[in-house]
Design a protein around this motif. Structure first.
Motif, PDB file in Angstrom:
ATOM      1  N   MET A  54      20.633  36.263  17.254  1.00  0.00           N
ATOM      2  CA  MET A  54      20.789  37.110  18.441  1.00  0.00           C
ATOM      3  C   MET A  54      19.798  36.676  19.516  1.00  0.00           C
ATOM      4  O   MET A  54      20.128  36.570  20.705  1.00  0.00           O
ATOM      5  N   GLN A 106      18.333  40.536  27.794  1.00  0.00           N
ATOM      6  CA  GLN A 106      19.278  41.064  26.819  1.00  0.00           C
ATOM      7  C   GLN A 106      18.628  41.189  25.457  1.00  0.00           C
ATOM      8  O   GLN A 106      18.860  42.161  24.734  1.00  0.00           O
ATOM      9  N   ALA A 107      17.832  40.199  25.095  1.00  0.00           N
ATOM     10  CA  ALA A 107      17.158  40.241  23.790  1.00  0.00           C
ATOM     11  C   ALA A 107      16.198  41.424  23.741  1.00  0.00           C
ATOM     12  O   ALA A 107      16.099  42.109  22.708  1.00  0.00           O
ATOM     13  N   LEU A 154      21.202  35.499  23.180  1.00  0.00           N
ATOM     14  CA  LEU A 154      21.005  36.369  24.340  1.00  0.00           C
ATOM     15  C   LEU A 154      19.964  35.821  25.297  1.00  0.00           C
ATOM     16  O   LEU A 154      19.102  35.038  24.912  1.00  0.00           O
ATOM     17  N   LEU A 193      25.449  46.993  18.035  1.00  0.00           N
ATOM     18  CA  LEU A 193      24.748  46.439  19.184  1.00  0.00           C
ATOM     19  C   LEU A 193      25.691  45.966  20.286  1.00  0.00           C
ATOM     20  O   LEU A 193      25.370  46.082  21.469  1.00  0.00           O
ATOM     21  N   ARG A 205      16.506  44.233  25.336  1.00  0.00           N
ATOM     22  CA  ARG A 205      17.319  45.441  25.157  1.00  0.00           C
ATOM     23  C   ARG A 205      17.887  45.503  23.740  1.00  0.00           C
ATOM     24  O   ARG A 205      18.035  46.586  23.162  1.00  0.00           O
ATOM     25  N   CYS A 206      18.186  44.361  23.188  1.00  0.00           N
ATOM     26  CA  CYS A 206      18.688  44.311  21.817  1.00  0.00           C
ATOM     27  C   CYS A 206      17.651  44.876  20.855  1.00  0.00           C
ATOM     28  O   CYS A 206      17.973  45.723  20.017  1.00  0.00           O
ATOM     29  N   LEU A 212      24.984  46.019  24.661  1.00  0.00           N
ATOM     30  CA  LEU A 212      24.367  44.904  25.364  1.00  0.00           C
ATOM     31  C   LEU A 212      25.148  44.450  26.593  1.00  0.00           C
ATOM     32  O   LEU A 212      24.824  43.421  27.181  1.00  0.00           O
TER      33      LEU A 212
END
Lengths: 105, 481
Positions: free
Chosen positions: B419, B427-428, B423, B330, B430-431, B334
């Protein structure tokens, strides 16, 4: 429980285990990898092990989970495997160990 | 799977549960006794009504036809079953198998006017297929009526043949009763033809649906979602249930991924995006709850990864993905990340690695302990008195296994939560997209792998070499696992 508390305060990190418990090995292994010299107290070799096991089970708050491994840091009960793992992933375990003097960096 | 054999003994369940839109309107049939108790007049009345109902919508799908026929499916069913049999037996030009002239031989029992093109033609073929259809008993049961109908059919044969000329010969003396009867015959004949057409349409669509279903099953099986391909003997019902729940979870998850994607593309405000992201995290929690429950009932099912696709199984660590590996994958996806975030993720990765190592060591100890127990005493000499004692001991040790899988899942869950904490909302999002897509690709790889051409010609050096190289790493990882 008194005996538990007494032993728990003998070192910064104390782990109560049973020889048959493989998860105990996991936890002690983790502390070793972190550089912690934890005191491992095997309940089967303790004459009052049964009582202590019962007391630990109660202290850990449930009839469900196993009594061991039971981890004490700085004399205070932290919890079982689940708790220790979660603490470590959240990054709180190491500061806790440092505070208790189990780790220097 | 079609709408045939309504005269068979079992009643049809709600077909819509299949999701393929089958309409089993041809379901419950009227028993022959009931049918023949009906007055001729009421039967005709039913036909007239049905015909009125049906005529304006002649081109409509079979369902309308079927429901209209519900009241008198029995006779038609026997013809229909024969129809089905002959239809499947011959190639597409099946519409021609029913000559428009009725055959002059004993036919399936129908009252008066309904003895027209349809039923009389098919009785020849129905005779042939009477062994194969459940309607055979029905045919036998009312065979005594056939002789009566035979006379009527012959009469109608004549009337049918001459019906067109009848109308021209209006000058001839025809009593009103005969005229009425002729008209009714014509109506019934037309109705039969319509029903035949509708039924064949229904058959064709059923055939298509069946083919579609087979395709779906094939696809699902190749994706490893069904245990149909693998030996089912060792999977308990709990395991089958878990597999089903997992498949459902995957479907749900797919939808959430699409939602996340859309939300990101649409540049939704953070508040809305956060809700979706939080929901996705909660959805993961559900998966871990599912797995924890499964660990208690059948830990082997989880730990051997039968529920996962082959490629995922290859990377399996204690019943799931390895958190530190996931984080490693990951991190580059990111970008951009703040320095603090990078440090946080690196720390998380390291902590996870340490925890994983500890768990692996613990599991290794369990393996060793179990092996020692199994090999206790002599493996060669027969005098091993403590077999049951050994087994009891081993069972006790095995029960530790579920603890490891549960802890491993806990690691996975904590990783995701951490995470989510480290984030930002975008971002989360996209994670989660990245994690979802990564597993998607593994599943796609699995299905491609299972459907790859197996016959590798030795002469075909280039291809053979590549394929073998592609196979090797996976096999190695398998052996490591």
């Amino acid at each position: 429980m008194d005996r538990v508390t007494k032993i728990a305060s003998e070192r910064a990190v104390v782990v109560f285990t049973l020889s048959s418990c493989c998860m105990c090995h996991t936890v002690t292994r983790l502390f070793a990898d972190l550089g912690v010299n934890a005191l491992v107290h095997e309940l089967d070799s303790d004459p009052r092990g049964k009582d202590m096991e019962r007391a630990l089970l109660k202290a850990l708050g449930g009839g469900r989970g196993p009594a061991v491994p039971a981890v004490f840091i700085g004399g205070k009960l932290v919890g079982g495997t689940n708790r220790v793992m979660s603490l470590h992933l959240s990054g709180e375990l190491v500061p806790m160990l440092k505070n208790a003097g189990a780790l220097w960096l | 799977m079609g709408e045939t054999s309504s005269s068979s003994s079992h009643s049809r369940q709600d077909p819509c549960v299949l999701g393929y839109g089958f309409h089993g309107a041809m379901g419950n049939s009227i028993s022959p006794a009931n049918f023949f108790d009906q007055e001729g007049a009421t039967y005709f009345g039913g036909l007239e009504e049905a015909l009125m109902h049906h005529t304006p919508r002649r081109t409509e799908q079979a369902t309308t036809t079927s429901t209209a026929h519900h009241g008198d499916t029995t006779p038609f069913a026997t013809a229909a079953t024969a129809t089905a049999a002959t239809a499947t037996a011959r190639p597409p030009p099946t519409l021609d198998i029913f000559p428009s002239w009725p055959m002059r031989s004993p036919h399936t029992p129908k009252e008066g006017s309904n003895v027209t093109a349809d039923s009389t033609d098919s009785e020849g073929s129905s005779k042939n297929n009477s062994d194969h259809k459940a309607s055979s008993d029905q045919q036998g049961g009312v065979a005594n009526m056939t002789s009566q109908f035979d006379q009527i059919s012959q009469e109608q044969h004549k009337t049918m043949a001459t019906s067109s000329t009848h109308s021209e010969r209006t000058g001839k003396t025809l009593d009103p009763k005969t005229i009425r009867r002729l008209a009714q015959n014509r109506e019934a004949a037309r109705k039969s033809r319509l029903r035949k057409k509708a039924y064949i349409q229904q058959l064709e669509s059923s055939k298509l649906k069946l083919a579609q279903m087979e395709q779906d099953i094939q696809r699902a099986r190749s994706q490893g979602l069904l245990l149909g391909g693998a030996p089912c003997s060792n999977s308990s019902s709990g395991a089958a249930m878990f597999d089903m729940e997992h498949a459902r979870w995957l479907d749900d998850h797919g939808r959430r991924i699409v939602e996340l994607h859309g939300a990101l593309q649409a540049h939704l405000p953070d508040g809305d995006l956060r809700a979706i992201v939080d929901n996705t995290l909660t959805h993961y929690d559900e998966l871990f709850r599912l797995k924890a429950a499964m660990a208690k009932s059948d830990v082997f099912h989880l730990i051997t990864g039968v529920w996962a696709s082959p490629a995922e199984r290859c990377f399996l660590w204690m019943g799931g993905f390895r958190p530190s590996d996931m984080l490693k994958t990951l991190l580059p996806q990111l970008d951009p990340l703040t320095e603090q975030q990078v440090i946080g993720i690196c720390n998380l990765q390291q902590s996870s690695q340490q925890a994983e190592e500890a768990l692996s060591q613990g599991l290794e100890q369990l393996h060793q302990s179990l092996a020692d127990t199994m090999a206790g005493g002599s493996l060669i000499d027969d005098a091993n008195m403590s077999f049951m004692g050994q087994m009891a001991l081993a069972l006790g040790k095995l029960s530790n296994l579920e603890g490891f899988v549960i802890q491993a899942d806990n690691l996975r869950q904590q990783t995701l939560h951490q995470m989510h904490r480290i984030l930002t909302v975008r971002q989360a999002a996209r994670c989660f997209l990245a994690i979802g897509e990564y597993h998607n690709r593994l599943r796609a790889l699995s299905s491609l792998w299972t459907s790859r051409p197996r016959e590798i010609q030795v002469a075909d050096e280039g291809n053979c070499g590549e394929l073998r190289m592609a196979a090797e790493p996976l096999r190695n990882q398998f052996s490591a696992f």
